[in-house]
Design a protein around this motif. Structure first.
Motif, PDB file in Angstrom:
ATOM      1  N   ALA A 186      -4.226  -4.124   7.921  1.00 49.87           N
ATOM      2  CA  ALA A 186      -3.572  -5.362   7.501  1.00 49.87           C
ATOM      3  C   ALA A 186      -4.392  -6.597   7.844  1.00 49.87           C
ATOM      4  O   ALA A 186      -5.086  -6.647   8.863  1.00 49.87           O
ATOM      5  CB  ALA A 186      -2.189  -5.464   8.149  1.00 49.87           C
ATOM      6  N   PHE A 199       4.320   0.972  13.566  1.00 50.03           N
ATOM      7  CA  PHE A 199       3.769  -0.328  13.183  1.00 50.03           C
ATOM      8  C   PHE A 199       3.161  -1.065  14.383  1.00 50.03           C
ATOM      9  O   PHE A 199       3.062  -2.293  14.395  1.00 50.03           O
ATOM     10  CB  PHE A 199       4.812  -1.212  12.487  1.00 50.03           C
ATOM     11  N   LEU A 224       1.036   5.142   1.511  1.00 53.13           N
ATOM     12  CA  LEU A 224       0.518   6.124   2.455  1.00 53.13           C
ATOM     13  C   LEU A 224       1.479   7.304   2.466  1.00 53.13           C
ATOM     14  O   LEU A 224       2.650   7.156   2.830  1.00 53.13           O
ATOM     15  CB  LEU A 224       0.382   5.517   3.854  1.00 53.13           C
ATOM     16  N   THR A 262       0.845  -1.185   0.000  1.00 53.75           N
ATOM     17  CA  THR A 262       0.000   0.000   0.000  1.00 53.75           C
ATOM     18  C   THR A 262       0.886   1.242   0.000  1.00 53.75           C
ATOM     19  O   THR A 262       2.071   1.171   0.352  1.00 53.75           O
ATOM     20  CB  THR A 262      -0.968   0.026   1.197  1.00 53.75           C
ATOM     21  N   CYS A 301       7.919  -5.909   7.519  1.00 52.06           N
ATOM     22  CA  CYS A 301       7.353  -4.962   6.565  1.00 52.06           C
ATOM     23  C   CYS A 301       8.468  -4.040   6.091  1.00 52.06           C
ATOM     24  O   CYS A 301       9.169  -3.436   6.903  1.00 52.06           O
ATOM     25  CB  CYS A 301       6.241  -4.145   7.212  1.00 52.06           C
ATOM     26  N   GLU A 326      -4.100   5.401   8.816  1.00 52.25           N
ATOM     27  CA  GLU A 326      -3.622   4.164   9.422  1.00 52.25           C
ATOM     28  C   GLU A 326      -3.374   3.119   8.341  1.00 52.25           C
ATOM     29  O   GLU A 326      -4.033   3.130   7.296  1.00 52.25           O
ATOM     30  CB  GLU A 326      -4.673   3.612  10.397  1.00 52.25           C
ATOM     31  N   LEU A 327      -2.463   2.218   8.620  1.00 53.40           N
ATOM     32  CA  LEU A 327      -2.318   1.021   7.804  1.00 53.40           C
ATOM     33  C   LEU A 327      -3.365   0.012   8.260  1.00 53.40           C
ATOM     34  O   LEU A 327      -3.727  -0.033   9.440  1.00 53.40           O
ATOM     35  CB  LEU A 327      -0.917   0.438   7.953  1.00 53.40           C
ATOM     36  N   PRO A 359       1.305   3.893  11.261  1.00 59.12           N
ATOM     37  CA  PRO A 359       2.319   3.805  10.205  1.00 59.12           C
ATOM     38  C   PRO A 359       3.724   4.183  10.649  1.00 59.12           C
ATOM     39  O   PRO A 359       4.698   3.816   9.976  1.00 59.12           O
ATOM     40  CB  PRO A 359       1.802   4.783   9.138  1.00 59.12           C
ATOM     41  N   ILE A 398      -2.617  -5.630   2.753  1.00 63.30           N
ATOM     42  CA  ILE A 398      -2.486  -4.353   3.452  1.00 63.30           C
ATOM     43  C   ILE A 398      -3.062  -3.242   2.581  1.00 63.30           C
ATOM     44  O   ILE A 398      -2.953  -3.260   1.356  1.00 63.30           O
ATOM     45  CB  ILE A 398      -1.005  -4.061   3.813  1.00 63.30           C
ATOM     46  N   THR A 399      -3.715  -2.287   3.232  1.00 63.57           N
ATOM     47  CA  THR A 399      -4.201  -1.072   2.596  1.00 63.57           C
ATOM     48  C   THR A 399      -4.104   0.043   3.631  1.00 63.57           C
ATOM     49  O   THR A 399      -3.447  -0.113   4.668  1.00 63.57           O
ATOM     50  CB  THR A 399      -5.632  -1.241   2.045  1.00 63.57           C
ATOM     51  N   ASP A 400      -4.754   1.181   3.381  1.00 61.96           N
ATOM     52  CA  ASP A 400      -4.728   2.270   4.356  1.00 61.96           C
ATOM     53  C   ASP A 400      -5.931   3.167   4.150  1.00 61.96           C
ATOM     54  O   ASP A 400      -6.573   3.155   3.103  1.00 61.96           O
ATOM     55  CB  ASP A 400      -3.431   3.086   4.227  1.00 61.96           C
ATOM     56  N   TYR A 438       4.596   0.590   1.512  1.00 65.54           N
ATOM     57  CA  TYR A 438       4.754  -0.465   2.506  1.00 65.54           C
ATOM     58  C   TYR A 438       4.529  -1.822   1.838  1.00 65.54           C
ATOM     59  O   TYR A 438       3.562  -2.001   1.098  1.00 65.54           O
ATOM     60  CB  TYR A 438       3.760  -0.292   3.652  1.00 65.54           C
TER      61      TYR A 438
END
Length: 272
Positions: free
Chosen positions: A159, A174, A113, A111, A127, A156-157, A171, A150-152, A118
């Motif tokens: 997962a 972690f 951000l 992802t 990561c 925020e991340l 982020p 994973i996305t955001d 990441y």
């Protein structure tokens, strides 16, 4: 005097017993109606996907993560010795930039951000963080769960680890901030895989299934299911070539999907 005392005591006992019965009845009714609500909960909407456009995709790419960024596709691929991070031209599938992982790492979801990219790894609990434009490695984080998708949400991340759990992660450190359980009514949905944040929802591939779950980030409830069985039928591909890759072009509201070792990438449109 003694007779009055006994009468008052009996009255107190009767009132106490009455309160207990009333409380028990209230709990019982709440349980009954609570179960009824769970049983009759409104099911998620079902959506179908239709193909808008078809694009070439590298059939050697074991796709684990997909992101649309600045008019290009960013793709994370897996398998030991073949894991990479790529920048890909949408129109012809040409790989314009690539960074390979060490052979001991099995690449997973990716992802973007801010200006950071990441990339998770599967069982190496690491990561990697890169500069999104140059693919220059900047730092790494460790985490105590398997890395899948994973996305955001731009803050925020977010997962997945292959179970029904989705974690929201800071982020910068972690560290896990909170988590949700993905459920369809009362049933936990496992094998949550690649993730994408689309218009305030988490969209998730389900491993070995040709469907996407549209998930509430607040409580993990499945808001809808997207049926993709007609996009790239199973009989046209290997069993291990599972759907795994969702990317969203937020500017033009375009949705792209692909899979592991697919020779095609599809722009799709969703309808009920």
């Amino acid at each position: 005097m003694p007779s009055i005392y006994r009468s008052n005591r009996i009255f107190v006992l009767q009132r106490s017993q009455s309160s207990v019965v009333s409380l028990f009845a209230t709990i019982l009714l709440a349980a009954i109606f609570g179960c009824g609500n769970a049983v009759t909960a409104k099911p998620p909407k079902i959506y179908r996907a239709s193909i808008v456009q078809t694009f070439p995709h590298d059939p050697e790419a074991f796709t684990q993560g997909l992101v649309f960024y600045n008019g290009k596709l960013l793709e994370g691929t897996g398998q030991n010795g073949r894991s990479s991070l790529r920048r890909v031209a949408l129109e012809d599938g040409r790989v314009e930039q690539i960074a390979s992982l060490d052979t001991k790492y099995f690449g997973e979801g990716i992802t973007v951000l801010g200006k950071k990219l990441y990339q998770l790894t599967w069982k190496e609990f690491t990561c990697f963080v890169y500069d999104v434009d140059s693919f220059q490695f900047e730092r790494s984080f460790s985490y105590p769960f398997e890395g899948w998708g994973i996305t955001d949400n731009e803050k925020e991340l977010i997962a997945s680890d292959g179970t029904s759990v989705i974690r929201f992660i800071d982020p910068d450190s972690f560290r896990e901030k909170r988590r949700i359980q993905v459920t369809d009514r009362d049933k936990r949905i496992k094998n949550i895989n690649e993730l994408e944040w689309i218009e305030g929802e988490i969209w998730a591939n389900i491993w070995y299934e040709d469907r996407i779950a549209r998930i509430s980030p607040e409580n993990g409830r499945v808001l809808g299911w997207i049926d993709l069985t007609n996009v790239y039928p199973m009989q046209q591909r290997d069993r291990e070539a599972v759907m795994n890759g969702i990317a969203y072009d937020a500017d033009r509201k375009r949705i792209f999907i692909t899979g592991k070792n697919w020779s095609k990438l599809f722009e799709i449109k969703i309808s009920e």
